[in-house]
Design an enzyme around this catalytic site. Structure first.
Site, PDB file in Angstrom:
ATOM      1  N   GLU A   1      34.890  47.938 -24.873  1.00 20.23           N
ATOM      2  CA  GLU A   1      34.539  48.686 -26.071  1.00 20.23           C
ATOM      3  C   GLU A   1      34.960  50.149 -26.009  1.00 20.23           C
ATOM      4  OE1 GLU A   1      30.432  49.712 -28.549  1.00 20.23           O
ATOM      5  OE2 GLU A   1      30.464  48.041 -27.120  1.00 20.23           O
ATOM      6  N   SER A   2      35.083  50.681 -24.818  1.00 21.46           N
ATOM      7  CA  SER A   2      35.456  52.086 -24.654  1.00 21.46           C
ATOM      8  C   SER A   2      36.908  52.364 -25.024  1.00 21.46           C
ATOM      9  CB  SER A   2      35.218  52.523 -23.207  1.00 21.46           C
ATOM     10  OG  SER A   2      35.864  51.637 -22.300  1.00 21.46           O
TER      11      SER A   2
END
Length: 259
Positions: free
Chosen positions: A52-53
C-alpha cells in the site's frame, strides 16, 4: 497439531500455497505478508508483491516490519505514490490477488476491522480501521483471507462491514458495482473455507492435519457448512518450514538491531 510445526505455521504455509507464480498480489502486514513472502521464496519466485505504501514488485529478504519499512522501497521494481497505487493499479482491476486479515468474519466473507461491540461512536473496542482493505476487497481479481478461527472472530454477523465479501448473499457484489471477484478462499489455523458457488456461504472444504470437523464447528459462530468431499491438506514440507523460519529469524534480528 503435529509437534514439528505450529498451527500458525500450518496456516501460513496453506495460505502461501494459494498464490500462483507470476501473479500480482496486494499484500498487508502480518500473516498476509508472511504467507506472500514465503510463496515468493518457495514455489512462486515471480510473484509480484505490491504494498500500500507504493512499492511495486518488492523483493524483501526478511519480513517487513510495516508497509513503510525501507526494505520494501530498497528492493522494489518501482516506488509510486499511494494515490497512484489505488487509482492506477488497484481500482482499475490490475491486481490479481488481495491478501487480507480480519478481526471479525461472517458466513459471507464480510470483514470487520473497524469496531467491535456497541456502535460506531461508542464501541467496546475500536480497531485499527479500514486502511486499503475495502478497496482490495472491492477491486482485486480475487481475495484470500487469512485469520485464526475462533468464536470471537467467526461471528454470525460482523459488528461493522469494513470490507464487503458477498454481502448478504448472491448478487450483492454485482448490485454494489464491485469489480473484483470477492473472497476465493479463507485460510485458518484449522482448515480452508471456500464460498459455495450458489449460496456464496463459506463452506469448510479442507482440514489441516490432526484437526476434526467438530473442532472447526466449535470454533465457528454460525452453523458451519461442510463439503461432502471434505479433504485433509498436506503438512508443511521441510523446505517450507526452513524458509518461513529463516524469514522470521532475519526479521527478529533486524528488529533487535534497531534498523
Amino acid at each position: 497439531m503435529n509437534a514439528d510445526y505450529t498451527a500458525d505455521e500450518m496456516m501460513t504455509v496453506a495460505a502461501a500455497r494459494q498464490l500462483r507464480d507470476g501473479t500480482a498480489c496486494f499484500v498487508g502486514i502480518g500473516l498476509p505478508s508472511t504467507a506472500a513472502n514465503l510463496a515468493r521464496a518457495t514455489h512462486a519466485p515471480n510473484l509480484v508483491l505490491i504494498y500500500e505504501s507504493g512499492c511495486l514488485g518488492a523483493k524483501p529478504d526478511r519480513l517487513p516490519l510495516s508497509i513503510g519499512d525501507g526494505i520494501l522501497a530498497d528492493t522494489a521494481d518501482a516506488v509510486v505514490s499511494v494515490p497512484e497505487v489505488f487509482n492506477y493499479w488497484l481500482q482499475p482491476g490490475r491486481i490479481d490477488v488481495g491478501f487480507l486479515g480480519a478481526a471479525q468474519l461472517d458466513r459471507y466473507g464480510n470483514i470487520n476491522t473497524t469496531v467491535v461491540g456497541g456502535d460506531y461512536d461508542d464501541p467496546s473496542v475500536r480497531l485499527p480501521g479500514a486502511g486499503g482493505a475495502p478497496e482490495i476487497a472491492a477491486s482485486c481479481g480475487e481475495v484470500v483471507v487469512i485469520v485464526r478461527q475462533n468464536l470471537r472472530t467467526f461471528v454470525e454477523r460482523v459488528d461493522f462491514v469494513t470490507s464487503v465479501g458477498y454481502g448478504a448473499g448472491p448478487g450483492d457484489r454485482e448490485r454494489l458495482g464491485l469489480r473484483g471477484g470477492g473472497p476465493r478462499v479463507v485460510i485458518t489455523d484449522l482448515g480452508v473455507l471456500e464460498p459455495d458457488p450458489v449460496s456464496c456461504e463459506l463452506t469448510l472444504t479442507r482440514l489441516h492435519p490432526g484437526v476434526t470437523t467438530d473442532q472447526a464447528r466449535a470454533a465457528t459462530g454460525w452453523d458451519l457448512a461442510v463439503a461432502e468431499r471434505l479433504t485433509t491438506g498436506d503438512p508443511p514440507t521441510g523446505h517450507e518450514l526452513t524458509r518461513m523460519r529463516a524469514l522470521a529469524a532475519t526479521t527478529r534480528e533486524n528488529g533487535r538491531g534497531g534498523t
